[in-house]
Design a protein around this motif. Structure first.
Motif, mmCIF file in Angstrom:
data_model
loop_
_atom_site.group_PDB
_atom_site.id
_atom_site.type_symbol
_atom_site.label_atom_id
_atom_site.label_comp_id
_atom_site.label_asym_id
_atom_site.label_seq_id
_atom_site.Cartn_x
_atom_site.Cartn_y
_atom_site.Cartn_z
ATOM 1 N N ILE A 59 1.175 -1.052 0.135
ATOM 2 C CA ILE A 59 0.427 -0.078 -0.235
ATOM 3 C C ILE A 59 0.932 1.389 -0.069
ATOM 4 O O ILE A 59 1.987 0.988 0.660
ATOM 5 C CB ILE A 59 -1.306 0.040 1.103
ATOM 6 N N GLU A 60 0.353 2.422 -1.237
ATOM 7 C CA GLU A 60 1.435 3.172 -1.123
ATOM 8 C C GLU A 60 1.145 4.715 -0.730
ATOM 9 O O GLU A 60 1.499 5.429 -0.066
ATOM 10 C CB GLU A 60 1.471 3.747 -2.418
ATOM 11 N N ALA A 61 -0.526 4.537 -0.443
ATOM 12 C CA ALA A 61 -1.680 5.525 0.102
ATOM 13 C C ALA A 61 -2.542 4.897 0.254
ATOM 14 O O ALA A 61 -3.704 4.047 -0.031
ATOM 15 C CB ALA A 61 -1.585 6.307 -1.779
ATOM 16 N N VAL A 62 -2.709 5.880 0.664
ATOM 17 C CA VAL A 62 -4.651 5.786 1.725
ATOM 18 C C VAL A 62 -5.172 7.189 1.782
ATOM 19 O O VAL A 62 -5.199 8.102 1.521
ATOM 20 C CB VAL A 62 -4.403 5.723 3.210
ATOM 21 N N TYR A 63 -6.747 6.675 1.285
ATOM 22 C CA TYR A 63 -7.697 8.079 1.356
ATOM 23 C C TYR A 63 -7.831 8.288 3.252
ATOM 24 O O TYR A 63 -8.843 7.629 3.340
ATOM 25 C CB TYR A 63 -8.390 8.310 0.213
ATOM 26 N N PRO A 64 -8.515 9.281 3.694
ATOM 27 C CA PRO A 64 -8.246 9.534 4.833
ATOM 28 C C PRO A 64 -10.189 9.746 4.251
ATOM 29 O O PRO A 64 -10.208 10.388 3.823
ATOM 30 C CB PRO A 64 -7.896 11.306 5.567
ATOM 31 N N ILE A 65 -10.477 9.232 5.592
ATOM 32 C CA ILE A 65 -12.095 9.094 5.977
ATOM 33 C C ILE A 65 -12.760 10.698 5.529
ATOM 34 O O ILE A 65 -12.278 11.305 7.012
ATOM 35 C CB ILE A 65 -12.387 7.645 6.255
ATOM 36 N N LEU A 109 -18.383 11.537 8.196
ATOM 37 C CA LEU A 109 -18.956 10.715 7.414
ATOM 38 C C LEU A 109 -19.829 9.522 8.525
ATOM 39 O O LEU A 109 -19.343 8.933 9.170
ATOM 40 C CB LEU A 109 -18.379 10.011 6.182
ATOM 41 N N LEU A 110 -21.302 9.213 8.081
ATOM 42 C CA LEU A 110 -21.712 8.166 9.015
ATOM 43 C C LEU A 110 -21.919 7.049 7.984
ATOM 44 O O LEU A 110 -21.510 5.584 9.027
ATOM 45 C CB LEU A 110 -23.133 9.180 9.538
ATOM 46 N N PHE A 111 -21.681 6.749 7.166
ATOM 47 C CA PHE A 111 -22.335 5.833 6.660
ATOM 48 C C PHE A 111 -21.323 5.978 4.585
ATOM 49 O O PHE A 111 -22.227 7.169 4.398
ATOM 50 C CB PHE A 111 -23.482 4.737 6.598
ATOM 51 N N GLY A 112 -21.163 5.337 3.752
ATOM 52 C CA GLY A 112 -20.522 5.230 2.767
ATOM 53 C C GLY A 112 -19.836 4.007 2.296
ATOM 54 O O GLY A 112 -19.507 2.884 2.907
ATOM 55 N N GLY A 113 -19.581 4.388 0.988
ATOM 56 C CA GLY A 113 -19.280 2.846 0.200
ATOM 57 C C GLY A 113 -18.908 3.534 -1.021
ATOM 58 O O GLY A 113 -19.040 3.639 -2.159
ATOM 59 N N ILE A 114 -17.842 2.763 -1.828
ATOM 60 C CA ILE A 114 -16.782 2.870 -2.484
ATOM 61 C C ILE A 114 -17.537 1.344 -3.701
ATOM 62 O O ILE A 114 -16.308 0.389 -3.001
ATOM 63 C CB ILE A 114 -15.559 3.771 -2.629
ATOM 64 N N VAL A 115 -17.959 1.387 -4.767
ATOM 65 C CA VAL A 115 -17.876 0.356 -5.555
ATOM 66 C C VAL A 115 -17.230 0.242 -6.824
ATOM 67 O O VAL A 115 -17.494 0.969 -7.506
ATOM 68 C CB VAL A 115 -19.907 0.143 -6.149
#
Length: 183
Positions: free
Chosen positions: A159-165, A169-175
């Motif tokens: 893992i080279e990068a992460v994206y801060p939440i 934000l209460l609920f979410g998803g990426i598809v």
């Protein structure tokens, strides 16, 4: 008789001073760590970066690794402080890949870095074990956090990068769906 009386206190002093706990960390040799890391919101410390390391070499016993962290300016140090022996590795019958031995296991453990302690900028992230020390570059922005590990034989991360939440934000998803967006 007099020699025995003098020797007794000398022996007691030697025994007492010899019982001091060894401050060095007595652990099996670690050839390297493979890092997994991500940003999380619901940890005990609130919003944090979570780093989890797993040894690249295997052991007969199962071990937990404990790290202590310190932050001084733009320098973060994570030092391996404990190697907790949990006994023999559990055997799980399963197919093996390469030279993996199903009777052995990898030691693992991690540390958290709180969002409250980290401002945007470039940090030196130093990971120290009795076997090696590697300093990487951790860059923090509002949109992205990157970790650049210099070429070495001891510390890796796929893992080279992460994206801060995002905050609040209460609920979410990426598809990811369909081949039309493959490129």
């Amino acid at each position: 008789m007099r020699i025995r009386i003098i020797l007794l206190p000398v022996l007691l002093i030697l025994l007492i001073s010899g019982c001091e706990e060894d401050q060095r960390l007595s652990v099996p040799a670690i050839s390297g760590l493979s890092l997994y890391w991500h940003h999380e919101v619901f940890s005990d410390g609130g919003r944090t970066l979570r780093f989890e390391g797993s040894t690249t070499n295997e052991f007969d016993n199962d071990y937990d690794l404990e790290f202590s962290t310190s932050l001084a300016g733009k320098s973060i140090t994570a030092t391996l402080t404990k190697f907790i022996d949990k006994g023999k590795c559990h055997y799980f019958p399963m197919p093996v890949i390469g030279n993996d031995d199903p009777h052995k296991c990898n030691a693992s453990g991690g540390f958290n870095l709180s969002d409250k302690d980290l401002d945007n900028g470039i940090y030196a992230l130093r990971i120290i074990t009795p076997s090696f020390e590697v300093t990487s570059e951790l860059t923090i922005t509002d949109e992205k956090i990157t970790l650049k590990i210099p070429p070495n034989k001891h510390l890796t991360s796929s893992i080279e990068a992460v994206y801060p939440i995002p905050p609040n934000l209460l609920f979410g998803g990426i598809v990811y769906q369909g081949s039309n967006t493959t490129n």
